[in-house]
Design an enzyme around this catalytic site. Sequence first.
Site, PDB file in Angstrom:
ATOM      1  N   ASP A  15      16.130 -38.411 113.916  1.00 20.04           N
ATOM      2  CA  ASP A  15      15.125 -37.394 114.263  1.00 20.04           C
ATOM      3  C   ASP A  15      15.716 -36.306 115.160  1.00 20.04           C
ATOM      4  O   ASP A  15      16.648 -36.555 115.928  1.00 20.04           O
ATOM      5  CB  ASP A  15      13.945 -38.090 114.972  1.00 20.04           C
ATOM      6  CG  ASP A  15      12.712 -37.200 115.006  1.00 20.04           C
ATOM      7  OD1 ASP A  15      12.622 -36.265 114.186  1.00 20.04           O
ATOM      8  OD2 ASP A  15      11.837 -37.439 115.866  1.00 20.04           O
ATOM      9  N   HIS A  32      18.800 -29.709 109.280  1.00 23.98           N
ATOM     10  CA  HIS A  32      18.941 -30.786 108.285  1.00 23.98           C
ATOM     11  C   HIS A  32      20.344 -30.768 107.693  1.00 23.98           C
ATOM     12  O   HIS A  32      20.965 -31.812 107.489  1.00 23.98           O
ATOM     13  CB  HIS A  32      17.908 -30.626 107.162  1.00 23.98           C
ATOM     14  CG  HIS A  32      16.486 -30.740 107.626  1.00 23.98           C
ATOM     15  ND1 HIS A  32      16.080 -31.707 108.517  1.00 23.98           N
ATOM     16  CD2 HIS A  32      15.372 -30.015 107.338  1.00 23.98           C
ATOM     17  CE1 HIS A  32      14.785 -31.570 108.743  1.00 23.98           C
ATOM     18  NE2 HIS A  32      14.332 -30.540 108.059  1.00 23.98           N
ATOM     19  N   LEU A 126      30.282 -52.435 103.398  1.00 23.10           N
ATOM     20  CA  LEU A 126      29.068 -52.010 104.109  1.00 23.10           C
ATOM     21  C   LEU A 126      27.965 -51.771 103.091  1.00 23.10           C
ATOM     22  O   LEU A 126      28.234 -51.230 102.014  1.00 23.10           O
ATOM     23  CB  LEU A 126      29.351 -50.697 104.873  1.00 23.10           C
ATOM     24  CG  LEU A 126      28.140 -49.975 105.486  1.00 23.10           C
ATOM     25  CD1 LEU A 126      27.609 -50.735 106.702  1.00 23.10           C
ATOM     26  CD2 LEU A 126      28.501 -48.542 105.900  1.00 23.10           C
TER      27      LEU A 126
HETATM   28  C1  IPE Z   1      10.609 -39.806 111.124  1.00 24.48           C
HETATM   29  O1  IPE Z   1      10.718 -38.583 111.771  1.00 24.48           O
HETATM   30  C2  IPE Z   1      11.115 -39.697 109.721  1.00 24.48           C
HETATM   31  C3  IPE Z   1      12.539 -39.452 109.573  1.00 24.48           C
HETATM   32  C4  IPE Z   1      13.429 -39.380 110.515  1.00 24.48           C
HETATM   33  C5  IPE Z   1      12.979 -39.320 108.213  1.00 24.48           C
HETATM   34  P1  IPE Z   1       9.483 -37.592 111.872  1.00 24.48           P
HETATM   35  O2  IPE Z   1       9.946 -36.412 112.626  1.00 24.48           O
HETATM   36  O3  IPE Z   1       8.906 -37.337 110.531  1.00 24.48           O
HETATM   37  O4  IPE Z   1       8.438 -38.457 112.720  1.00 24.48           O
HETATM   38  P2  IPE Z   1       7.125 -37.998 113.506  1.00 24.48           P
HETATM   39  O5  IPE Z   1       6.317 -37.193 112.555  1.00 24.48           O
HETATM   40  O6  IPE Z   1       7.560 -37.192 114.672  1.00 24.48           O
HETATM   41  O7  IPE Z   1       6.476 -39.277 113.906  1.00 24.48           O
HETATM   42  C1  IPE Z   2      14.366 -35.496 111.197  1.00 27.82           C
HETATM   43  O1  IPE Z   2      14.357 -34.326 111.916  1.00 27.82           O
HETATM   44  C2  IPE Z   2      14.648 -35.278 109.740  1.00 27.82           C
HETATM   45  C3  IPE Z   2      13.509 -35.556 108.857  1.00 27.82           C
HETATM   46  C4  IPE Z   2      12.349 -36.004 109.213  1.00 27.82           C
HETATM   47  C5  IPE Z   2      13.728 -35.298 107.447  1.00 27.82           C
HETATM   48  P1  IPE Z   2      13.025 -33.466 112.083  1.00 27.82           P
HETATM   49  O2  IPE Z   2      12.959 -32.498 110.951  1.00 27.82           O
HETATM   50  O3  IPE Z   2      11.856 -34.342 112.220  1.00 27.82           O
HETATM   51  O4  IPE Z   2      13.313 -32.691 113.428  1.00 27.82           O
HETATM   52  P2  IPE Z   2      12.292 -32.404 114.591  1.00 27.82           P
HETATM   53  O5  IPE Z   2      11.710 -33.714 115.005  1.00 27.82           O
HETATM   54  O6  IPE Z   2      11.262 -31.474 114.043  1.00 27.82           O
HETATM   55  O7  IPE Z   2      13.136 -31.791 115.646  1.00 27.82           O
HETATM   56 MG    MG Z   3      10.897 -35.164 113.803  1.00 26.85          MG
END
Ligand code: IPE
Ligand code: IPE
Ligand code: MG
Length: 242
Positions: A15, A32, A126
């Site tokens: 995240d 991303h 792995l």
């Molecule tokens: C969780 O992250 C999903 C992934 C890392 C793929 P999110 O950014 O979607 O989670 P929330 O919405 O903050 O809970």
């Molecule tokens: C996690 O990073 C990646 C996915 C959920 C695909 P985020 O896109 O949730 O990044 P933040 O949380 O908005 O910074």
């Molecule tokens: Mg996020």
Amino acid sequence: MTQNKMPKHVAIIMDGNGRWAKKKGKIRTFGHKAGVESVRAAVRFARQNNIESLTLFAFSSENWNRPAEEVGVLMDLFNLVLNSEAKKLNKNDVRLKVIGDTSRFDQKLVDKINKAEEMTQHNSSLILNIAANYGGRWDIVNAAKQISEKVASGELDSAQIDEHKFNQFTSLADQPELDLLIRTGGEHRISNFLMWQCAYAELYFTDTLWPDFDEQAFQLAVNDFADRQRRFGMTGEQVETK
Ligand code: IPE
Ligand code: IPE
Ligand code: MG
């Protein structure tokens, strides 16, 4: 203490990509793209440290709620990474497995996933599980559904259903129990990731945003894990004399 200090199975909620990009004055999808390098580093670290399974949360069942454009970029990125990395993973003896409900992906992507899984199926250094359109509740419901079909057809007696049996129908059956769950990006929640498998995992949260999560950061998480006493319901004294 006889406890094994290295986790066999590590899962990561990757995240913080969007915030990382925003901090740099860039659009979210830039984050991303940058996050792919952290995926490579995590796989390298896992291989070098003899971690048996690495499970990465790439796209949750709730991430469809994001703007269509961002979802599109994430799907394109998944496609691109499969193209560029599948052969490399194979060369490095990594077995790739995608967990989640792939029925919502377009057929071209599903074919690519199947091909990569098939190509790497006999690799054993792995297991890399990529959770895509994954939800922990989906995983549990999916197991329950398969079990009820088996009971209905007479293949399984409901009296045989216990935790061990149930586990065999979940996404990570036949892999080591989850030891360590890492979440980057500062939030302290599970976000519908591995709910069943988290039962006795050690949880590690870091403010580091995913694109900044490198091998050193992974090492810190593993060090933290090694310092913990896993009691599984016992007393500390019992664990010490085991
Ligand atoms: C969780 O992250 C999903 C992934 C890392 C793929 P999110 O950014 O979607 O989670 P929330 O919405 O903050 O809970
Ligand atoms: C996690 O990073 C990646 C996915 C959920 C695909 P985020 O896109 O949730 O990044 P933040 O949380 O908005 O910074
Ligand atoms: Mg996020």
